[in-house]
Design a protein around this motif. Structure first.
Motif, PDB file in Angstrom:
ATOM      1  N   ILE A  19      -4.112  10.853  -7.524  1.00  0.00           N
ATOM      2  CA  ILE A  19      -3.987  10.504  -6.241  1.00  0.00           C
ATOM      3  C   ILE A  19      -3.163  11.770  -5.440  1.00  0.00           C
ATOM      4  O   ILE A  19      -3.550  11.933  -4.297  1.00  0.00           O
ATOM      5  N   LEU A  20      -2.034  12.204  -6.297  1.00  0.00           N
ATOM      6  CA  LEU A  20      -1.246  12.999  -5.715  1.00  0.00           C
ATOM      7  C   LEU A  20      -2.065  14.481  -5.385  1.00  0.00           C
ATOM      8  O   LEU A  20      -2.270  15.075  -4.491  1.00  0.00           O
ATOM      9  N   THR A  75       9.747  12.569  -8.893  1.00  0.00           N
ATOM     10  CA  THR A  75       8.526  13.270  -9.316  1.00  0.00           C
ATOM     11  C   THR A  75       8.398  14.799  -9.039  1.00  0.00           C
ATOM     12  O   THR A  75       8.111  15.643  -9.719  1.00  0.00           O
ATOM     13  N   GLU A  98       0.842  -1.400  -0.023  1.00  0.00           N
ATOM     14  CA  GLU A  98       0.031  -0.004  -0.013  1.00  0.00           C
ATOM     15  C   GLU A  98       0.872   1.330  -0.105  1.00  0.00           C
ATOM     16  O   GLU A  98       0.607   2.224  -0.670  1.00  0.00           O
ATOM     17  N   ARG A 117       3.980   1.546  -1.295  1.00  0.00           N
ATOM     18  CA  ARG A 117       4.549   1.561  -2.556  1.00  0.00           C
ATOM     19  C   ARG A 117       3.332   2.169  -3.451  1.00  0.00           C
ATOM     20  O   ARG A 117       3.895   2.908  -4.268  1.00  0.00           O
ATOM     21  N   SER A 118       2.183   1.430  -3.651  1.00  0.00           N
ATOM     22  CA  SER A 118       1.570   1.916  -4.589  1.00  0.00           C
ATOM     23  C   SER A 118       1.029   3.389  -4.402  1.00  0.00           C
ATOM     24  O   SER A 118       0.303   4.182  -5.209  1.00  0.00           O
ATOM     25  N   LEU A 119       1.003   4.044  -2.979  1.00  0.00           N
ATOM     26  CA  LEU A 119       0.626   5.382  -3.001  1.00  0.00           C
ATOM     27  C   LEU A 119       1.893   6.412  -2.995  1.00  0.00           C
ATOM     28  O   LEU A 119       1.716   7.491  -2.218  1.00  0.00           O
ATOM     29  N   THR A 120       2.821   5.807  -3.225  1.00  0.00           N
ATOM     30  CA  THR A 120       4.384   6.691  -3.408  1.00  0.00           C
ATOM     31  C   THR A 120       4.110   7.290  -4.987  1.00  0.00           C
ATOM     32  O   THR A 120       4.477   6.343  -5.812  1.00  0.00           O
ATOM     33  N   ILE A 121       4.219   8.397  -4.946  1.00  0.00           N
ATOM     34  CA  ILE A 121       4.056   8.820  -6.346  1.00  0.00           C
ATOM     35  C   ILE A 121       5.325   9.320  -6.839  1.00  0.00           C
ATOM     36  O   ILE A 121       6.081  10.080  -6.269  1.00  0.00           O
ATOM     37  N   ASN A 169      -2.063   8.259 -11.043  1.00  0.00           N
ATOM     38  CA  ASN A 169      -1.068   8.688  -9.861  1.00  0.00           C
ATOM     39  C   ASN A 169      -1.329  10.133  -9.521  1.00  0.00           C
ATOM     40  O   ASN A 169      -1.133  10.617  -8.661  1.00  0.00           O
ATOM     41  N   LYS A 177      -4.163  12.120  -1.330  1.00  0.00           N
ATOM     42  CA  LYS A 177      -4.367  10.585  -0.893  1.00  0.00           C
ATOM     43  C   LYS A 177      -2.966   9.762  -1.078  1.00  0.00           C
ATOM     44  O   LYS A 177      -2.963   8.767  -0.539  1.00  0.00           O
ATOM     45  N   ALA A 178      -1.937  10.715  -1.652  1.00  0.00           N
ATOM     46  CA  ALA A 178      -0.790   9.644  -1.891  1.00  0.00           C
ATOM     47  C   ALA A 178       0.017   9.905  -0.326  1.00  0.00           C
ATOM     48  O   ALA A 178      -0.123  10.688   0.615  1.00  0.00           O
ATOM     49  N   ARG A 179       0.652   8.872   0.013  1.00  0.00           N
ATOM     50  CA  ARG A 179       1.415   8.441   1.350  1.00  0.00           C
ATOM     51  C   ARG A 179       2.865   9.258   1.076  1.00  0.00           C
ATOM     52  O   ARG A 179       3.376   9.738   2.280  1.00  0.00           O
ATOM     53  N   ALA A 180       3.189   9.295  -0.240  1.00  0.00           N
ATOM     54  CA  ALA A 180       4.644   9.677  -0.082  1.00  0.00           C
ATOM     55  C   ALA A 180       4.809  10.383  -1.751  1.00  0.00           C
ATOM     56  O   ALA A 180       4.301   9.865  -2.402  1.00  0.00           O
ATOM     57  N   ILE A 181       6.047  10.793  -1.824  1.00  0.00           N
ATOM     58  CA  ILE A 181       6.140  11.464  -3.204  1.00  0.00           C
ATOM     59  C   ILE A 181       7.855  11.252  -3.266  1.00  0.00           C
ATOM     60  O   ILE A 181       8.561  11.673  -2.314  1.00  0.00           O
ATOM     61  N   ARG A 182       7.989  10.994  -4.497  1.00  0.00           N
ATOM     62  CA  ARG A 182       9.766  10.658  -4.932  1.00  0.00           C
ATOM     63  C   ARG A 182      10.043  12.045  -5.076  1.00  0.00           C
ATOM     64  O   ARG A 182       9.544  12.814  -5.638  1.00  0.00           O
TER      65      ARG A 182
END
Lengths: 226, 72
Positions: free
Chosen positions: B34-35, B47, A220, A222-226, B31, B39-44
């Motif tokens: 989501i951003l 990105t 989860e 990983r899939s929510l890391t954009i 994606n 709702k995103a948990r993290a951002i690279r």
């Protein structure tokens, strides 16, 4: 995660489907045999192969036949080719477990036995079907889901439950049979054989479910890391 | 989460659609959505780097910290 990366999963799916087919067929044959045996049975005919788990020996030493098995079957011992003469003496089989198979005119007992067996077949079929669903989700490239964690947990609890319930049912059936019939010369008692294997196996699956749950968290994340 | 994504405001300011931004940044529409919706948990970093290049802004323009009451 393409399908090509999971050859083991594809083989597992094939074997599971074969096992499901064979077991479903065996279950259907059992149901037919049970119904045929009950419906078309002449009034004085016996239903064959009622099998109950019994123990013979020290476990029933409280009844007035201590070491009944040893008394019933005195054993003689001789040296094996690799042994030495007089290396062992006084052999005594103090306890043994076995299956007492007999024919019965009691349809209730026979049905209880067959229905317990059918119940076990149904549970194992359901377990195999759930395992197949797990394998299919792995083939689809999405094994780490909450649903699979629930599936694994249920499989774990079902294995433990089966390991606990089956010996109780077998004991009750053997008790019911031995309350109605005694084997002359060889005192028997209903056997209660609780095996640690299904309990340990079920616990292992529950541990796997906990690890899978951690995998789902990571997936989860990983899939929510954009 | 007290970290807010201000992508919608920046997109309005730069007059760019989500589809166009998705194509130019090189991440999927799903994606990006989501951003944008938080709702995103993290951002690279990669990105963030691509977004800053396309929107011509600083990371601080995309992400802001808004203090909220923490549940006990």
């Amino acid at each position: 995660m393409s399908r090509r990366r999971w050859p083991a999963a594809r083989i597992a799916k094939l074997w599971l489907e074969i096992a499901i087919g064979v077991l479903a067929l065996a279950g259907a044959v059992m149901v037919v045999l049970l119904l045929v045996g009950l419906v078309w049975r002449p009034p004085d005919a016996y239903l064959s192969d009622l099998t109950v788990q019994v123990s013979v020996g020290e476990q029933i030493s409280r009844v007035p036949a201590p070491r009944a098995l040893a008394a019933a079957m005195p054993l003689k011992i001789s040296a094996a080719p690799s042994g030495e003469p007089d290396e062992f003496r006084n052999p005594m089989l103090v306890k043994t477990f076995g299956e007492l198979r007999l024919d019965t005119s009691n349809a209730g007992l026979y049905c209880s036995s067959m229905l317990s067996l059918l119940g076990a077949v149904a549970v194992v079929l359901w377990l195999l079907w759930t395992l197949r669903a797990l394998v299919v989700s792995a083939l689809d490239g999405a094994p780490f889901t909450r649903r699979n964690v629930r599936r694994l947990s249920t499989i774990g609890f079902a294995i433990i439950g089966l390991g606990l319930v089956a010996p109780v049912l077998q004991y009750l059936l053997a008790r019911a049979v031995l309350a109605r019939a005694a084997v002359e010369g060889l005192p028997m008692a209903p056997a209660f054989r609780l095996s640690a294997d299904p309990i340990l196996g079920g616990l292992l699956v529950l541990v796997l479910a906990a690890v899978f749950s951690y995998g789902v968290d990571i997936e989860e994340e990983r899939s929510l890391t954009i | 989460m007290p970290i807010k994504v201000r992508l919608d405001m920046l997109m309005v300011q730069r007059r760019i659609t989500l589809t166009e931004l998705s194509a130019r940044v090189g991440i999927t529409l799903a994606n990006l959505s989501i951003l944008k919706t938080g709702k995103a948990r993290a951002i690279r970093f990669s990105t963030l780097d691509a977004l800053c290049r396309v929107l011509e802004c600083q990371p601080g323009d995309i992400l802001t910290f808004e203090e909220t009451e923490v549940d006990p």
